[in-house]
Design an enzyme around this catalytic site. Structure first.
Site, PDB file in Angstrom:
ATOM      1  N   ASP A 110      33.371 -24.520  89.718  1.00 26.63           N
ATOM      2  CA  ASP A 110      32.245 -24.214  88.844  1.00 26.63           C
ATOM      3  C   ASP A 110      31.196 -23.348  89.529  1.00 26.63           C
ATOM      4  OD1 ASP A 110      31.492 -26.310  90.586  1.00 26.63           O
ATOM      5  OD2 ASP A 110      31.575 -27.792  88.987  1.00 26.63           O
TER       6      ASP A 110
ATOM      7  N   ASN B  44      27.676 -39.971  86.267  1.00 29.15           N
ATOM      8  CA  ASN B  44      27.971 -40.158  84.830  1.00 29.15           C
ATOM      9  C   ASN B  44      29.459 -39.974  84.522  1.00 29.15           C
ATOM     10  OD1 ASN B  44      28.349 -37.417  85.023  1.00 29.15           O
ATOM     11  ND2 ASN B  44      26.803 -36.832  83.514  1.00 29.15           N
TER      12      ASN B  44
ATOM     13  N   HIS C 259      31.333 -37.282  85.387  1.00 30.36           N
ATOM     14  CA  HIS C 259      31.817 -35.903  85.230  1.00 30.36           C
ATOM     15  C   HIS C 259      32.737 -35.492  86.389  1.00 30.36           C
ATOM     16  CE1 HIS C 259      28.033 -34.016  87.337  1.00 30.36           C
ATOM     17  NE2 HIS C 259      29.000 -34.099  88.202  1.00 30.36           N
TER      18      HIS C 259
ATOM     19  N   GLU D 255      30.822 -32.678  81.436  1.00 30.85           N
ATOM     20  CA  GLU D 255      29.930 -33.811  81.213  1.00 30.85           C
ATOM     21  C   GLU D 255      30.536 -34.757  80.161  1.00 30.85           C
ATOM     22  OE1 GLU D 255      27.771 -34.113  83.336  1.00 30.85           O
ATOM     23  OE2 GLU D 255      26.321 -32.497  83.519  1.00 30.85           O
TER      24      GLU D 255
HETATM   25  C1  F6R Z   1      30.798 -29.621  92.243  1.00 34.15           C
HETATM   26  C2  F6R Z   1      31.215 -30.393  91.098  1.00 34.15           C
HETATM   27  C3  F6R Z   1      30.643 -31.728  90.767  1.00 34.15           C
HETATM   28  C4  F6R Z   1      30.355 -32.621  91.981  1.00 34.15           C
HETATM   29  C5  F6R Z   1      29.695 -33.919  91.536  1.00 34.15           C
HETATM   30  C6  F6R Z   1      29.348 -34.807  92.712  1.00 34.15           C
HETATM   31  O1  F6R Z   1      31.524 -28.420  92.338  1.00 34.15           O
HETATM   32  O2  F6R Z   1      32.027 -29.917  90.387  1.00 34.15           O
HETATM   33  O3  F6R Z   1      31.492 -32.409  89.882  1.00 34.15           O
HETATM   34  O4  F6R Z   1      31.561 -32.893  92.645  1.00 34.15           O
HETATM   35  O5  F6R Z   1      28.548 -33.639  90.802  1.00 34.15           O
HETATM   36  O6  F6R Z   1      28.345 -34.183  93.469  1.00 34.15           O
HETATM   37  P1  F6R Z   1      27.814 -34.841  94.826  1.00 34.15           P
HETATM   38  O7  F6R Z   1      28.936 -34.815  95.772  1.00 34.15           O
HETATM   39  O8  F6R Z   1      26.670 -33.952  95.246  1.00 34.15           O
HETATM   40  O9  F6R Z   1      27.397 -36.226  94.460  1.00 34.15           O
END
Ligand code: F6R
Length: 255
Positions: free
Chosen positions: A67, A136, A138, A143
């Site tokens: 992303d 959450n 995702h 989301e």
């Molecule tokens: C990042 C991504 C997100 C993160 C997730 C966890 O490229 O796609 O899904 O993996 O938000 O983020 P952290 O590791 O910062 O808790």
């Protein structure tokens, strides 16, 4: 799903790096799907160490990140392009033209998402997809209520996601509202998926992903439908798993 419960966060990150390094050794020209965020920093540090020790090479591989924020150019300090250069690409032997992220600054984000999806397909899809998980539920920026059949597209970030990621920006209001993300179906086409979650803040999402119903309300639960998914957690993130002891009996200490 294979569930590896590791004693601590460092061990869990090391296990994720082990799986990536093993894939690179088995298939040096593999296509890696990469994630960003706080959880991945320790994985990339472990991969850089393995690379420096001669355990793995990225020279023949290519990568596609999950992303990118809409509106951020590759040289923006908070872009995922910049994150990847700092945490991995600039420190291992990837060929520069073989690492891919969506362009957050593309004039038409929807068209850029379509181009990115087509590029992943043209590459023969992802060999090993590395994932984190949001509190959450995702994966990528899919989301809750994202279609389980979704492809790469523009998504609106949840308020809780913007709040969680505000720590990477100077001001909370600077966190973009939109992102281009691989879809859930894009992720499920990967040959192998490795998801890493550490810390108590992920315990509820981890339990819903592994033991809850398959539901768009918890996008990560779609991984229950994947034939080769490994979930690596530390004890804190495993705390709400009803069958934690069963997983630990199968793979003691996450081994
Ligand atoms: C990042 C991504 C997100 C993160 C997730 C966890 O490229 O796609 O899904 O993996 O938000 O983020 P952290 O590791 O910062 O808790």
């Amino acid at each position: 799903m294979k569930i590896l419960v590791c004693p601590d966060a460092d061990t869990a990150a090391g296990r994720a790096a082990d799986l990536v390094a093993a894939r690179l050794r088995h298939d040096p020209a593999t296509t890696l799907g990469l994630a960003t965020g706080g959880t991945m920093e320790a994985v990339y540090a472990a991969l850089i160490a393995r690379h420096a020790a001669g355990d793995c090479s990225f020279a023949a591989a290519q990568s596609f990140n999950l992303d990118e924020y809409v509106g951020l150019a590759p040289d923006h300090p908070c872009s995922y392009w910049r994150y990847m250069r700092e945490h991995l690409f600039g420190r291992v032997d990837f060929a520069p033209d073989r690492t891919h992220l969506p362009r957050g600054d593309a004039p038409d984000a929807g068209a850029e998402a379509d181009r990115y999806e087509a590029a992943i397909r043209a590459a023969g899809d992802i060999g090993l997809q590395l994932l984190g998980i949001g509190a959450n539920g995702h994966i990528g920026f899919n989301e809750p209520t994202s279609s389980l059949a979704s492809l790469t597209r523009v998504k609106t970030l949840a308020r809780s996601t913007r709040a969680a990621n505000a720590r990477f920006f100077d001001r909370a209001e600077d966190v973009p509202r939109l992102a281009i993300t691989m879809g859930i179906a894009t992720i499920l086409r990967a040959d192998e998926v490795v998801l890493l979650a550490v810390g108590a803040g992920k315990a509820d999402a981890v339990a819903r992903m592994i033991e809850g119903p398959v539901s768009a309300f918890c996008p990560a639960s779609a991984l229950q439908m994947h034939r080769h998914a490994t979930v690596i957690v530390d004890e804190a993130a495993a705390a709400r798993l009803a069958l934690r002891d069963y997983y630990a009996d199968i793979h003691p200490n996450g081994i």
